[in-house]
Design a protein around this motif. Sequence first.
Motif, PDB file in Angstrom:
ATOM      1  N   ASN A 388       0.828  -1.208   0.000  1.00 55.47           N
ATOM      2  CA  ASN A 388       0.000   0.000   0.000  1.00 55.47           C
ATOM      3  C   ASN A 388       0.863   1.259   0.000  1.00 55.47           C
ATOM      4  OD1 ASN A 388      -2.296  -1.569   0.089  1.00 55.47           O
ATOM      5  ND2 ASN A 388      -2.555  -1.406   2.302  1.00 55.47           N
ATOM      6  N   THR A 389       1.928   1.214   0.790  1.00 56.09           N
ATOM      7  CA  THR A 389       2.829   2.372   0.863  1.00 56.09           C
ATOM      8  C   THR A 389       3.507   2.614  -0.478  1.00 56.09           C
ATOM      9  OG1 THR A 389       3.252   1.823   3.184  1.00 56.09           O
ATOM     10  CG2 THR A 389       4.727   3.394   2.165  1.00 56.09           C
ATOM     11  N   ASP A 390       3.914   1.540  -1.141  1.00 58.38           N
ATOM     12  CA  ASP A 390       4.503   1.680  -2.479  1.00 58.38           C
ATOM     13  C   ASP A 390       3.509   2.316  -3.448  1.00 58.38           C
ATOM     14  OD1 ASP A 390       6.902   0.611  -1.703  1.00 58.38           O
ATOM     15  OD2 ASP A 390       6.512  -1.390  -2.499  1.00 58.38           O
ATOM     16  N   HIS A 391       2.251   1.879  -3.338  1.00 56.83           N
ATOM     17  CA  HIS A 391       1.193   2.428  -4.206  1.00 56.83           C
ATOM     18  C   HIS A 391       1.017   3.922  -3.957  1.00 56.83           C
ATOM     19  CE1 HIS A 391      -2.674   3.065  -6.132  1.00 56.83           C
ATOM     20  NE2 HIS A 391      -3.176   3.477  -4.985  1.00 56.83           N
ATOM     21  N   TYR A 392       0.983   4.307  -2.683  1.00 57.17           N
ATOM     22  CA  TYR A 392       0.829   5.727  -2.343  1.00 57.17           C
ATOM     23  C   TYR A 392       1.998   6.553  -2.883  1.00 57.17           C
ATOM     24  CZ  TYR A 392      -3.116   4.941   0.845  1.00 57.17           C
ATOM     25  OH  TYR A 392      -4.349   4.645   1.387  1.00 57.17           O
ATOM     26  N   GLU A 393       3.212   6.014  -2.738  1.00 59.04           N
ATOM     27  CA  GLU A 393       4.371   6.759  -3.225  1.00 59.04           C
ATOM     28  C   GLU A 393       4.308   6.928  -4.744  1.00 59.04           C
ATOM     29  OE1 GLU A 393       9.251   6.747  -3.235  1.00 59.04           O
ATOM     30  OE2 GLU A 393       8.120   4.928  -3.632  1.00 59.04           O
ATOM     31  N   ASP A 394       3.863   5.890  -5.422  1.00 56.30           N
ATOM     32  CA  ASP A 394       3.792   5.930  -6.882  1.00 56.30           C
ATOM     33  C   ASP A 394       2.811   6.998  -7.352  1.00 56.30           C
ATOM     34  OD1 ASP A 394       4.270   5.081  -9.537  1.00 56.30           O
ATOM     35  OD2 ASP A 394       2.458   3.868  -9.495  1.00 56.30           O
ATOM     36  N   ILE A 395       1.574   6.968  -6.816  1.00 55.75           N
ATOM     37  CA  ILE A 395       0.560   7.924  -7.288  1.00 55.75           C
ATOM     38  C   ILE A 395       0.883   9.344  -6.823  1.00 55.75           C
ATOM     39  CG2 ILE A 395      -1.246   6.171  -7.433  1.00 55.75           C
ATOM     40  CD1 ILE A 395      -2.437   7.305  -4.840  1.00 55.75           C
ATOM     41  N   LEU A 396       1.433   9.472  -5.615  1.00 56.21           N
ATOM     42  CA  LEU A 396       1.783  10.803  -5.118  1.00 56.21           C
ATOM     43  C   LEU A 396       2.942  11.407  -5.917  1.00 56.21           C
ATOM     44  CD1 LEU A 396       1.498  10.433  -1.240  1.00 56.21           C
ATOM     45  CD2 LEU A 396       0.403  12.220  -2.604  1.00 56.21           C
ATOM     46  N   GLY A 397       3.949  10.593  -6.193  1.00 54.40           N
ATOM     47  CA  GLY A 397       5.096  11.085  -6.950  1.00 54.40           C
ATOM     48  C   GLY A 397       4.689  11.570  -8.329  1.00 54.40           C
ATOM     49  N   THR A 398       3.850  10.780  -9.004  1.00 51.34           N
ATOM     50  CA  THR A 398       3.373  11.151 -10.343  1.00 51.34           C
ATOM     51  C   THR A 398       2.528  12.415 -10.294  1.00 51.34           C
ATOM     52  OG1 THR A 398       3.350   8.810 -10.987  1.00 51.34           O
ATOM     53  CG2 THR A 398       2.091  10.331 -12.355  1.00 51.34           C
ATOM     54  N   TYR A 399       1.620  12.455  -9.309  1.00 52.77           N
ATOM     55  CA  TYR A 399       0.678  13.578  -9.207  1.00 52.77           C
ATOM     56  C   TYR A 399       1.404  14.870  -8.827  1.00 52.77           C
ATOM     57  CZ  TYR A 399      -3.895  15.703  -8.222  1.00 52.77           C
ATOM     58  OH  TYR A 399      -5.024  16.494  -8.241  1.00 52.77           O
ATOM     59  N   LEU A 400       2.332  14.779  -7.880  1.00 55.10           N
ATOM     60  CA  LEU A 400       3.077  15.963  -7.442  1.00 55.10           C
ATOM     61  C   LEU A 400       3.971  16.502  -8.562  1.00 55.10           C
ATOM     62  CD1 LEU A 400       4.020  14.834  -3.833  1.00 55.10           C
ATOM     63  CD2 LEU A 400       2.642  16.842  -4.415  1.00 55.10           C
ATOM     64  N   THR A 401       4.500  15.609  -9.385  1.00 53.11           N
ATOM     65  CA  THR A 401       5.313  16.046 -10.533  1.00 53.11           C
ATOM     66  C   THR A 401       4.462  16.840 -11.512  1.00 53.11           C
ATOM     67  OG1 THR A 401       6.757  14.111 -10.300  1.00 53.11           O
ATOM     68  CG2 THR A 401       6.807  15.281 -12.406  1.00 53.11           C
ATOM     69  N   LYS A 402       3.239  16.349 -11.775  1.00 51.07           N
ATOM     70  CA  LYS A 402       2.317  17.086 -12.646  1.00 51.07           C
ATOM     71  C   LYS A 402       1.930  18.418 -12.020  1.00 51.07           C
ATOM     72  CE  LYS A 402       0.242  12.994 -14.839  1.00 51.07           C
ATOM     73  NZ  LYS A 402      -0.998  12.209 -14.990  1.00 51.07           N
ATOM     74  N   LEU A 403       1.713  18.400 -10.710  1.00 54.10           N
ATOM     75  CA  LEU A 403       1.329  19.628 -10.010  1.00 54.10           C
ATOM     76  C   LEU A 403       2.436  20.667 -10.073  1.00 54.10           C
ATOM     77  CD1 LEU A 403      -0.725  21.118  -8.246  1.00 54.10           C
ATOM     78  CD2 LEU A 403       0.224  19.935  -6.257  1.00 54.10           C
ATOM     79  N   SER A 404       3.679  20.211  -9.988  1.00 58.30           N
ATOM     80  CA  SER A 404       4.818  21.143 -10.022  1.00 58.30           C
ATOM     81  C   SER A 404       4.930  21.854 -11.366  1.00 58.30           C
ATOM     82  CB  SER A 404       6.123  20.398  -9.712  1.00 58.30           C
ATOM     83  OG  SER A 404       6.449  19.490 -10.751  1.00 58.30           O
ATOM     84  N   ARG A 405       4.340  21.260 -12.413  1.00 57.58           N
ATOM     85  CA  ARG A 405       4.384  21.887 -13.739  1.00 57.58           C
ATOM     86  C   ARG A 405       3.284  22.923 -13.925  1.00 57.58           C
ATOM     87  NH1 ARG A 405       4.830  16.003 -16.515  1.00 57.58           N
ATOM     88  NH2 ARG A 405       7.001  15.523 -15.986  1.00 57.58           N
ATOM     89  N   SER A 406       2.345  22.976 -12.976  1.00 56.41           N
ATOM     90  CA  SER A 406       1.261  23.953 -13.057  1.00 56.41           C
ATOM     91  C   SER A 406       1.774  25.315 -12.617  1.00 56.41           C
ATOM     92  CB  SER A 406       0.095  23.527 -12.154  1.00 56.41           C
ATOM     93  OG  SER A 406      -0.339  22.227 -12.452  1.00 56.41           O
ATOM     94  N   GLN A 407       0.960  26.316 -12.828  1.00 56.10           N
ATOM     95  CA  GLN A 407       1.305  27.664 -12.376  1.00 56.10           C
ATOM     96  C   GLN A 407       0.969  27.764 -10.893  1.00 56.10           C
ATOM     97  OE1 GLN A 407      -0.731  30.449 -14.950  1.00 56.10           O
ATOM     98  NE2 GLN A 407       0.984  30.527 -16.351  1.00 56.10           N
ATOM     99  N   ILE A 408       1.952  27.476 -10.055  1.00 57.96           N
ATOM    100  CA  ILE A 408       1.733  27.490  -8.617  1.00 57.96           C
ATOM    101  C   ILE A 408       2.629  28.540  -7.972  1.00 57.96           C
ATOM    102  CG2 ILE A 408       0.972  25.097  -8.481  1.00 57.96           C
ATOM    103  CD1 ILE A 408       3.757  24.277  -7.623  1.00 57.96           C
TER     104      ILE A 408
END
Length: 582
Positions: A388-408
Amino acid sequence: MTVFDVLNLIGGLCLFLFGMNVMGDGLERRAGNSLKALLGKLTNNPIKGFLTGLGVTAVIQSSSATTVMVVGFVNSKIMTLKQSIGIIMGANIGTTVTAWILSLGGISGDNIVMKLLKPTSFTPILALIGIIFMMFAKSGKKKDVGTILLGFATLMFGMNAMSSAVSGLSDIPAFQNLFIMFKNPILGVLVGAILTSVIQSSSASVGILQALSATGAVSYGAAIPIIMGQNIGTCVTALLSSLGTNKNARRASIVHLLFNVIGTVVWLTVFSIISIILRPAVLDASASYFGIAVSHSIFNVLCTALLLPMSSLLEKLAYILVPEGKEAEKIVELDERLLATPTIALQQCYNVAKKMANEAVAGFKLAISTTHEYDAKKSEKIRAMEGNTDHYEDILGTYLTKLSRSQITEEDSSEVSKLLKAIGDFERISDHSVNILESVEELKEKKIEFSEDAKKELDVLLDAVSEILDITLCAFNKDDENAVYNVEPLEQVIDGLKSMLRDRHIVRLTDGECTVEAGFIWGDLLTNLERTSDHCSNIATCLIDATHHNMNAHEYKQSLINNNPVFDEKFRLYGEKYKLSC
């Protein structure tokens, strides 16, 4: 109307839509913390939900964006369908703010006060301030303010360009006849719905209608049905967004459609009866910027007054139109629709990261318990928790990378970086829990037992690591950067314990009290426990990283603990608490 007027109209429309988009993005970034606060106040009370939707939409200037955000919330199970209904209704009123802002363009008069109130008088000043902030300000907040001012100035320049381009249409009979046709309520609703579904913004389509009203050919009898249709057209965005979501998210988009369709049907019927029977003169009068803004607001307020008390009925209709099925619902922890609102997306990342942290720490503590008594069921659970922890890291890492490309904002960018670092450490803690379990399984398989002295010493280290995990988890969940004062002294005590336990094992090995084979397992256990405390230290460092992002976080941490009486006292207390017996 010449070809040059057409070009000016197209250019004005492009500037108008671009300015609205830029201003909305700037407002959203600038009001990030306010959006978080509004999200935290969600309840099942439809009135509070209505006020939340009104407030959020008034800030980001788009009911479509709010509704798409709501679909994402429901799909991610951040909110229930019942909670979403009030927010959707509030969004319809919140979006009328744009029309009121644009109504400033209709101000006329010869005195100095009226001239100053006209956007053409003050928007150049706002544009100048905005570009100065954008180019020279170092603060992210000031840059956001600059973006808002530039967006507003661009929007108003586009509005003025459209109004100037269409002004010549007032003398063209075909154009006048076109709006006479729109006095047919059904045709007016269809035109409003189609226009809004194409540009996917009711605020923008109302702005275009206000610009056309400058010709004097748009009557209230034609404008009001178009305004009603615009509310239906804006539902297209949410309906498209709900494709591929769970049933409740699709129901939320259906509620949005039902709200606007039912409201339009009811009030269009009332409007038609009044126009046929009473034939008020106002319906033949030329609509103004201000009059369209008033009509837009009144219609949305009437729809809400009609349907807010019947929100439970809308919920039941949504369940009828999207019935329960046998297929399993897919849980979506991080919905990509939320990326349109980075502040909210980041908050959801925190929520998922906390779940990951709790899972990692719980799994590690379960692994610790197997050192006293092995249990096959615990073994399965530990490995499942690590998965479960591996799954969380995978989806969070992908999502946060996409978020970092937004205008934040710069602040949010630091938070993204902090989370990326922290989830990596929590994942490693989870890996160490499986490593400890494997060491225990090796002891069991080879029928090896540690000496009584070794067991007592190991228990001291296990207790220390258990406490540092508790402190770290609590600090992460509460985002408490002061945790470094508690984590670091205990981490250094654990480092010392590991060295002493290794040295004592060598003495027992020399005295023949322990085997070499047991020593290898003993070393693996000590390494995994000590490295877990290192990861806790890294997480504590992450908590100060975002606040002091302009510094080297590790250097800053060292400045906190070197020659610090508070740190020294805690180190002494932890040393006493986890002291090995002689």
